[in-house]
Design an enzyme around this catalytic site. Structure first.
Site, PDB file in Angstrom:
ATOM      1  N   ARG A   1      -6.904 -41.105  28.442  1.00  0.00           N
ATOM      2  CA  ARG A   1      -7.096 -39.921  29.264  1.00  0.00           C
ATOM      3  C   ARG A   1      -8.012 -40.211  30.449  1.00  0.00           C
ATOM      4  NH1 ARG A   1      -6.858 -37.773  24.100  1.00  0.00           N
ATOM      5  NH2 ARG A   1      -9.120 -37.682  23.805  1.00  0.00           N
TER       6      ARG A   1
ATOM      7  N   TYR B   1      -7.193 -39.064  34.174  1.00  0.00           N
ATOM      8  CA  TYR B   1      -8.120 -38.268  34.975  1.00  0.00           C
ATOM      9  C   TYR B   1      -8.400 -38.944  36.315  1.00  0.00           C
ATOM     10  CZ  TYR B   1      -9.162 -35.963  30.499  1.00  0.00           C
ATOM     11  OH  TYR B   1      -9.078 -35.297  29.308  1.00  0.00           O
TER      12      TYR B   1
ATOM     13  N   TYR C   1      -6.333 -24.346  33.959  1.00  0.00           N
ATOM     14  CA  TYR C   1      -6.391 -23.255  32.992  1.00  0.00           C
ATOM     15  C   TYR C   1      -7.829 -23.052  32.531  1.00  0.00           C
ATOM     16  CZ  TYR C   1      -6.705 -26.554  29.052  1.00  0.00           C
ATOM     17  OH  TYR C   1      -7.111 -27.524  28.172  1.00  0.00           O
TER      18      TYR C   1
END
Length: 272
Positions: A67, A71, A93
């Site tokens: 990740r 990113y 979100y």
């Protein structure tokens, strides 16, 4: 095109169409390009109705990929447009500053390079949690940790306050590549929690509702059953207080002396 690039990272809130603040909507509508990172494809489609050029950041994720690498590439995609002189909006979100590495890194990098960059808050899963579970964090206090970090480091737990562990579905993941960990990892988490809480202590598994027709998940299970309970990456573990608040009699006595002295001075004649 050709102007001074700028960046705004905004929060969409947790529930489709219900949590978007006016300032966040304005940033989306007025941007040259909008990058979006959301947990539900329906939310992405909704954002596309507000702007003709919406680009999904979900494309940077891949099974087995770190990740951290995803990113980094997300930040670079956004900053490339800022450097090209465009007004860029990143729509995320929840709250863009809560459990969201990309907005923080993008804003910091843009500012470091001399561009105008700002973050607009949004309703986060934490806000929904307080409402859905009826928790007032000011009543007895609230401790928040990411679940894996809680396992990796020695944290001082206060069992008289609420304990909130985020992303319990990936608890214990050191690879930053997994979408979930298993029951064996959660057993280690339970073992750590048993240092401060009894096995039968009821805990909540919480997931905020993302659609108006959906209900939040608010499952109560004994701590001893946590390892075998179904969890997702976005599941939050809430551990209610297990003991009452303990009065600090020594501090209360010192405060009383201060108040007594203040009363004496207040009643003294002027000029004394």
């Amino acid at each position: 095109m050709g102007g001074r690039g700028r960046l705004a990272c905004v929060g969409l809130g947790m529930m489709l169409g219900a949590h978007l603040a006016p300032r966040a909507r304005s940033h989306i509508e007025q941007a040259d390009v909008v990058f979006v990172a959301v947990s539900d494809p329906l939310v992405e489609l909704w954002v596309q109705r507000m702007h003709p050029d919406v680009r999904s950041l979900q494309l940077f994720y891949a099974p087995g990929r770190s990740r951290h690498d995803s990113y980094r590439d997300m930040v670079e995609a956004m900053l490339a447009e800022v450097r090209a002189g465009r007004s860029v909006c990143g729509a995320f979100y929840g709250h863009p500053g809560v459990f969201a590495a990309v907005p923080h890194r993008a804003v910091a990098q843009a500012r470091e390079e001399g561009f105008d960059a700002r973050m607009e808050p949004g309703i986060s899963a934490e806000d929904c949690l307080y409402a859905d579970l009826g928790i007032d964090p000011g009543r007895v206090g609230c401790q928040h940790y990411e679940a894996s970090q809680f396992m990796f480091y020695r944290r001082r737990v206060d069992p008289s306050a609420y304990l909130v562990l985020w992303q319990v579905g990936v608890a214990g993941d050191r690879s930053v590549r997994r979408a979930s960990t298993g029951a064996a990892h959660r057993r280690l988490l339970v073992e750590r929690l048993r240092e401060d809480y009894p096995a039968g202590h009821l805990v909540w598994l919480y997931e905020a509702a993302t659609l108006p027709i959906a209900a939040p998940r608010t499952d109560a299970v004994p701590l001893s059953a946590l390892a075998d309970a179904p969890t997702a990456q976005h599941t939050t573990l809430v551990v209610p207080p297990a003991v009452p608040l303990q009065r600090d009699e020594a501090m209360l006595a010192r405060i009383a002396r201060l108040e007594c002295q203040a009363d004496v001075w207040a009643g003294a004649p002027a000029g004394n």
